[in-house]
Design a protein around this motif. Structure first.
Motif, PDB file in Angstrom:
ATOM      1  N   GLY A  57      -7.753   9.508  -1.225  1.00 47.54           N
ATOM      2  CA  GLY A  57      -8.747  10.509  -1.593  1.00 47.54           C
ATOM      3  C   GLY A  57      -9.703  10.846  -0.476  1.00 47.54           C
ATOM      4  N   LEU A  58      -9.821   9.931   0.481  1.00 45.50           N
ATOM      5  CA  LEU A  58     -10.666  10.173   1.652  1.00 45.50           C
ATOM      6  C   LEU A  58      -9.892  10.822   2.802  1.00 45.50           C
ATOM      7  N   GLY A  59      -8.577  10.960   2.618  1.00 47.59           N
ATOM      8  CA  GLY A  59      -7.756  11.432   3.724  1.00 47.59           C
ATOM      9  C   GLY A  59      -7.549  10.363   4.768  1.00 47.59           C
ATOM     10  N   MET A  60      -7.605   9.094   4.369  1.00 43.33           N
ATOM     11  CA  MET A  60      -7.525   7.968   5.297  1.00 43.33           C
ATOM     12  C   MET A  60      -6.444   6.982   4.855  1.00 43.33           C
ATOM     13  N   ALA A  61      -5.298   7.503   4.472  1.00 38.94           N
ATOM     14  CA  ALA A  61      -4.222   6.656   3.962  1.00 38.94           C
ATOM     15  C   ALA A  61      -3.770   5.626   4.993  1.00 38.94           C
ATOM     16  N   GLU A  62      -3.651   6.031   6.251  1.00 37.51           N
ATOM     17  CA  GLU A  62      -3.182   5.097   7.279  1.00 37.51           C
ATOM     18  C   GLU A  62      -4.182   3.959   7.473  1.00 37.51           C
ATOM     19  N   GLU A  63      -5.454   4.312   7.491  1.00 39.09           N
ATOM     20  CA  GLU A  63      -6.474   3.270   7.626  1.00 39.09           C
ATOM     21  C   GLU A  63      -6.476   2.338   6.420  1.00 39.09           C
ATOM     22  N   GLY A  64      -6.198   2.892   5.257  1.00 37.10           N
ATOM     23  CA  GLY A  64      -6.094   2.068   4.064  1.00 37.10           C
ATOM     24  C   GLY A  64      -4.964   1.066   4.168  1.00 37.10           C
ATOM     25  N   ASP A  65      -3.841   1.510   4.675  1.00 33.65           N
ATOM     26  CA  ASP A  65      -2.697   0.614   4.866  1.00 33.65           C
ATOM     27  C   ASP A  65      -3.046  -0.506   5.842  1.00 33.65           C
ATOM     28  N   GLU A  66      -3.787  -0.177   6.890  1.00 31.85           N
ATOM     29  CA  GLU A  66      -4.187  -1.186   7.867  1.00 31.85           C
ATOM     30  C   GLU A  66      -5.139  -2.208   7.238  1.00 31.85           C
ATOM     31  N   LEU A  67      -6.017  -1.732   6.377  1.00 28.53           N
ATOM     32  CA  LEU A  67      -6.944  -2.633   5.687  1.00 28.53           C
ATOM     33  C   LEU A  67      -6.179  -3.594   4.784  1.00 28.53           C
ATOM     34  N   VAL A  68      -5.202  -3.086   4.055  1.00 33.10           N
ATOM     35  CA  VAL A  68      -4.389  -3.939   3.192  1.00 33.10           C
ATOM     36  C   VAL A  68      -3.674  -5.012   4.010  1.00 33.10           C
ATOM     37  N   ALA A  69      -3.074  -4.608   5.112  1.00 32.13           N
ATOM     38  CA  ALA A  69      -2.349  -5.563   5.958  1.00 32.13           C
ATOM     39  C   ALA A  69      -3.275  -6.637   6.500  1.00 32.13           C
ATOM     40  N   ASP A  70      -4.475  -6.252   6.882  1.00 32.93           N
ATOM     41  CA  ASP A  70      -5.443  -7.217   7.404  1.00 32.93           C
ATOM     42  C   ASP A  70      -5.843  -8.231   6.328  1.00 32.93           C
ATOM     43  N   LEU A  71      -6.096  -7.747   5.129  1.00 33.28           N
ATOM     44  CA  LEU A  71      -6.479  -8.647   4.047  1.00 33.28           C
ATOM     45  C   LEU A  71      -5.325  -9.565   3.659  1.00 33.28           C
ATOM     46  N   GLU A  72      -4.120  -9.050   3.667  1.00 31.88           N
ATOM     47  CA  GLU A  72      -2.954  -9.891   3.361  1.00 31.88           C
ATOM     48  C   GLU A  72      -2.841 -11.025   4.364  1.00 31.88           C
ATOM     49  N   GLN A  73      -3.123 -10.738   5.624  1.00 34.08           N
ATOM     50  CA  GLN A  73      -3.059 -11.792   6.647  1.00 34.08           C
ATOM     51  C   GLN A  73      -4.162 -12.822   6.435  1.00 34.08           C
ATOM     52  N   GLN A  74      -5.358 -12.352   6.088  1.00 35.27           N
ATOM     53  CA  GLN A  74      -6.442 -13.284   5.808  1.00 35.27           C
ATOM     54  C   GLN A  74      -6.095 -14.204   4.642  1.00 35.27           C
ATOM     55  N   ILE A  75      -5.531 -13.645   3.596  1.00 34.45           N
ATOM     56  CA  ILE A  75      -5.143 -14.445   2.439  1.00 34.45           C
ATOM     57  C   ILE A  75      -4.093 -15.479   2.838  1.00 34.45           C
ATOM     58  N   ALA A  76      -3.096 -15.045   3.588  1.00 38.71           N
ATOM     59  CA  ALA A  76      -2.030 -15.964   4.013  1.00 38.71           C
ATOM     60  C   ALA A  76      -2.590 -17.114   4.836  1.00 38.71           C
TER      61      ALA A  76
END
Length: 342
Positions: A175-194
């Protein structure tokens, strides 16, 4: 078909500049400069249909729990957002992780919408948003229609209060027009969780149940979050499993919670760990109850009591900024509970 249809993409560097521009001291909170002339409509599919954001949003408002964390994590300061009440240790309406994000962006606290009695439509309208983010929310059709008269609304994809944290980021970022940045945020959080989960190997494979809205003075019924709820789904992020009993109880409902008679408590013989709010009073009541005390997690004292008046109390409900803030403490508490059950 994907729920999110991107008709065109703005260059990543330009979008980052767009987000950071919202924090400049001479700009109102949430306003952004047009970073390029390449914006094209973004269409987001959701439970109420589709929403198309025709023009680049400069003023972003969010309603309901934690949606503001997505723009903040992506460098965009909302013009208005829902006040946080649960787990707010200083009663200022902003969780500490959001305070830190605002400080990092050198931004003032946005207008806080009081949602004690539901969405404050007048306050949302007064913030003059170009888009309203609500990917994780309990919007009704009436709520959605009213908000849509103010600005385009990005609603939840399927069911109220059931949007997983990854999809919450994906949908709001779109909705912000920032889909790619959103994907990067998800990947970063997944790594933190791991990384954190690797420090607590005993959690792997343990089963978890989240009791909620339990009255210690009346345990004739048992209420718990269903497999549709983000708190329960977060168990799986931590390497745990959703018990078959919870899956079965959730099979015929889209609701985020289920209530059953305590006489059916024996169905939870596959629950290793219970997470709940309620403190020592609830723990004592569970352990003394002739039916509920037979649940393995209760019998073994494998109970995680989350404080509802502290930020850690929100740990079980994963949100973009809160995950990093509480992850290690939450995983540690669950690991301690698992140890008691061994």
């Amino acid at each position: 078909m994907s729920r999110i249809s991107r008709l065109a993409a703005v260059p990543v560097a330009a979008l980052l500049s767009l987000g950071l521009a919202s924090c400049a001291s001479d700009e109102p909170a949430g306003e952004t400069e047009a970073a390029s002339n390449t914006w094209e409509p973004v269409t987001v599919e959701h439970a109420f249909g589709t929403t198309t954001i025709e023009t680049e949003p400069e003023r972003v408002a969010t309603v309901a729990w934690a949606n503001h964390e997505v723009p903040l994590a992506l460098g965009v300061v909302p013009v208005g957002m829902a006040a946080s009440t649960f787990g707010d240790d200083d009663a200022n309406g902003v969780h500490p992780w959001a305070e830190e994000a605002l400080a990092d962006l050198d931004a003032e606290t946005p207008v806080l919408f009081d949602e004690t009695d539901g969405i404050d439509f007048e306050a949302v309208a007064d913030s003059q948003p170009d888009v309203i983010l609500a990917a994780y929310s309990g919007l009704t059709q009436e709520d959605y229609d009213t908000l849509s008269e103010i600005a385009p609304v990005v609603a939840y994809p399927e069911a109220p209060w059931s949007t997983p944290w990854r999809e919450m980021i994906e949908v709001n970022a779109a909705g912000l027009g920032m889909a790619e940045e959103g994907d990067e945020l998800v990947a970063d959080l997944e790594q933190q969780i791991a990384d954190v989960v690797a420090e607590y190997p005993q959690i792997e494979g343990a089963t978890g149940m989240f009791l909620t809205h339990v009255d210690p003075s009346d345990l004739s019924q048992v209420s718990f979050y269903s497999a549709n709820d983000t708190r329960v789904q977060f168990f799986e992020d931590l390497g745990m499993e959703i018990p078959a009993s919870i899956e079965e109880a959730s099979a015929d409902t889209d609701s985020y919670s289920v209530t059953i008679s305590a006489e059916q408590a024996d169905m939870f013989d596959d629950v290793d760990v219970i997470v709940t709010y309620g403190g020592e009073e609830l723990r004592d009541a569970l352990e003394s109850d002739p039916l509920l005390s037979q649940i393995p997690a209760v019998e073994n004292g494998a109970i995680v009591d989350l404080p509802g008046d502290q930020p850690l109390g929100t740990a079980a409900n994963p949100t973009p900024l809160a995950i990093s803030w509480v992850l290690d403490d939450y995983a540690g508490l669950i690991a301690d509970a698992v140890d008691k059950g061994e």
